[in-house]
Design an enzyme around this catalytic site. Sequence first.
Site, PDB file in Angstrom:
ATOM      1  N   SER A  12      -4.210  -1.508  -3.535  1.00  0.00           N
ATOM      2  CA  SER A  12      -4.655  -0.441  -2.635  1.00  0.00           C
ATOM      3  C   SER A  12      -5.523   0.535  -3.401  1.00  0.00           C
ATOM      4  O   SER A  12      -5.059   1.169  -4.362  1.00  0.00           O
ATOM      5  CB  SER A  12      -3.455   0.303  -2.049  1.00  0.00           C
ATOM      6  N   HIS A  37      -7.308  -3.774  -0.619  1.00  0.00           N
ATOM      7  CA  HIS A  37      -6.660  -3.094   0.503  1.00  0.00           C
ATOM      8  C   HIS A  37      -7.185  -1.663   0.612  1.00  0.00           C
ATOM      9  O   HIS A  37      -7.167  -0.913  -0.360  1.00  0.00           O
ATOM     10  CB  HIS A  37      -5.147  -3.086   0.287  1.00  0.00           C
ATOM     11  N   ASP A  39      -6.758   1.851   2.673  1.00  0.00           N
ATOM     12  CA  ASP A  39      -5.886   2.626   3.554  1.00  0.00           C
ATOM     13  C   ASP A  39      -6.677   3.729   4.243  1.00  0.00           C
ATOM     14  O   ASP A  39      -7.134   4.676   3.599  1.00  0.00           O
ATOM     15  CB  ASP A  39      -4.751   3.251   2.746  1.00  0.00           C
ATOM     16  N   MET A  41      -6.582   6.798   6.761  1.00  0.00           N
ATOM     17  CA  MET A  41      -5.622   7.753   7.322  1.00  0.00           C
ATOM     18  C   MET A  41      -6.376   8.903   7.978  1.00  0.00           C
ATOM     19  O   MET A  41      -7.418   9.324   7.484  1.00  0.00           O
ATOM     20  CB  MET A  41      -4.703   8.292   6.232  1.00  0.00           C
ATOM     21  N   HIS A  70      -6.586  -1.157   6.567  1.00  0.00           N
ATOM     22  CA  HIS A  70      -5.342  -0.788   7.252  1.00  0.00           C
ATOM     23  C   HIS A  70      -5.542   0.574   7.918  1.00  0.00           C
ATOM     24  O   HIS A  70      -5.637   1.599   7.239  1.00  0.00           O
ATOM     25  CB  HIS A  70      -4.219  -0.745   6.203  1.00  0.00           C
ATOM     26  N   MET A  72      -4.335   3.623   9.646  1.00  0.00           N
ATOM     27  CA  MET A  72      -3.206   4.493   9.971  1.00  0.00           C
ATOM     28  C   MET A  72      -3.784   5.666  10.750  1.00  0.00           C
ATOM     29  O   MET A  72      -3.814   6.811  10.288  1.00  0.00           O
ATOM     30  CB  MET A  72      -2.494   4.921   8.692  1.00  0.00           C
ATOM     31  N   MET A 141       5.649  -2.155   6.796  1.00  0.00           N
ATOM     32  CA  MET A 141       5.661  -0.963   5.944  1.00  0.00           C
ATOM     33  C   MET A 141       7.033  -0.825   5.291  1.00  0.00           C
ATOM     34  O   MET A 141       8.059  -0.795   5.979  1.00  0.00           O
ATOM     35  CB  MET A 141       5.346   0.292   6.765  1.00  0.00           C
ATOM     36  N   GLY A 146       1.514   7.288   4.712  1.00  0.00           N
ATOM     37  CA  GLY A 146       0.880   8.580   4.541  1.00  0.00           C
ATOM     38  C   GLY A 146       0.531   8.895   3.101  1.00  0.00           C
ATOM     39  O   GLY A 146      -0.480   9.537   2.837  1.00  0.00           O
ATOM     40  N   PHE A 147       1.340   8.412   2.168  1.00  0.00           N
ATOM     41  CA  PHE A 147       1.099   8.733   0.762  1.00  0.00           C
ATOM     42  C   PHE A 147       1.415   7.538  -0.125  1.00  0.00           C
ATOM     43  O   PHE A 147       2.304   6.750   0.181  1.00  0.00           O
ATOM     44  CB  PHE A 147       1.965   9.924   0.318  1.00  0.00           C
ATOM     45  N   GLY A 148       0.706   7.432  -1.248  1.00  0.00           N
ATOM     46  CA  GLY A 148       1.002   6.405  -2.235  1.00  0.00           C
ATOM     47  C   GLY A 148       2.172   6.838  -3.108  1.00  0.00           C
ATOM     48  O   GLY A 148       2.598   7.989  -3.103  1.00  0.00           O
ATOM     49  N   ASP A 176       3.594  -3.477   2.470  1.00  0.00           N
ATOM     50  CA  ASP A 176       2.851  -2.309   2.013  1.00  0.00           C
ATOM     51  C   ASP A 176       3.818  -1.163   1.748  1.00  0.00           C
ATOM     52  O   ASP A 176       4.429  -0.632   2.669  1.00  0.00           O
ATOM     53  CB  ASP A 176       1.834  -1.902   3.093  1.00  0.00           C
ATOM     54  N   GLY A 178       5.630   0.595  -2.153  1.00  0.00           N
ATOM     55  CA  GLY A 178       6.627   0.445  -3.212  1.00  0.00           C
ATOM     56  C   GLY A 178       6.710  -0.939  -3.825  1.00  0.00           C
ATOM     57  O   GLY A 178       7.724  -1.284  -4.433  1.00  0.00           O
TER      58      GLY A 178
END
Length: 227
Positions: A12, A37, A39, A41, A70, A72, A141, A146-148, A176, A178
């Site tokens: 990501s 990837h 993200d 948002m 992706h 969001m 998920m 919302g956050f890495g 996606d 952790g």
Amino acid sequence: MSFDRSIKIAPSILSADFANFGQEIQAIEAEGADWVHVDVMDGHFVPNLTFGPAAVKAFRPHVKTVMDVHLMIAPVDPYIDAYADAGADVLTAHVEAGPHIHRTLQAIRGAGMKAGVALNPGTPAEAVAHLLDLTDLICVMTVNPGFGGQKFIDMTAKIRSLREMIGDRPVHIEIDGGVDPSTAPLVVEAGADVLVAGSAVFRGGSVDAPQVYGENIRKIREAASTA
């Protein structure tokens, strides 16, 4: 973009150096990334704000593998054509992002992209039961989006349910949140084949020390292969 169930590592770029995206993308691909990837948002559907279509279009020339975008965001439908024009190979929308996910997936495919559908941790596998023939990828998920850098939430039971529902359909299961060498075997054993990893890939490396990205990608891939 042919279908196979081999393990794919999709770093990501939310964890990349924002001032150096072109070189970062080239570095992770040279070091073994299978997909890239992205993200997206909107500060509304999730509590963060990242990339619009213009940024994604700027990333595209640097991506030689698969650009996995992706969304969001909510709503999704007004932006589908813009992300198609930006060059997304896979466009994923959240089942929770609007009332007409079936129509959204039809529109994504109609715009020439592979259609993904994402499930937040609190959304059951059954939410996509009637979408499987319209879907190329299901993103599970394993953090609240919302956050890495968040802690992994164990969704292996949901992944197993999805794997059973999918059967022999050509649908990827993407994870996606952790993902690292300790969690990768858990999700792969449950049925996942695309692993999104942000901080676990980028930590400790840079465009000047890209070999660290390669080492991190290899560690995740090797751990996944033990599942």
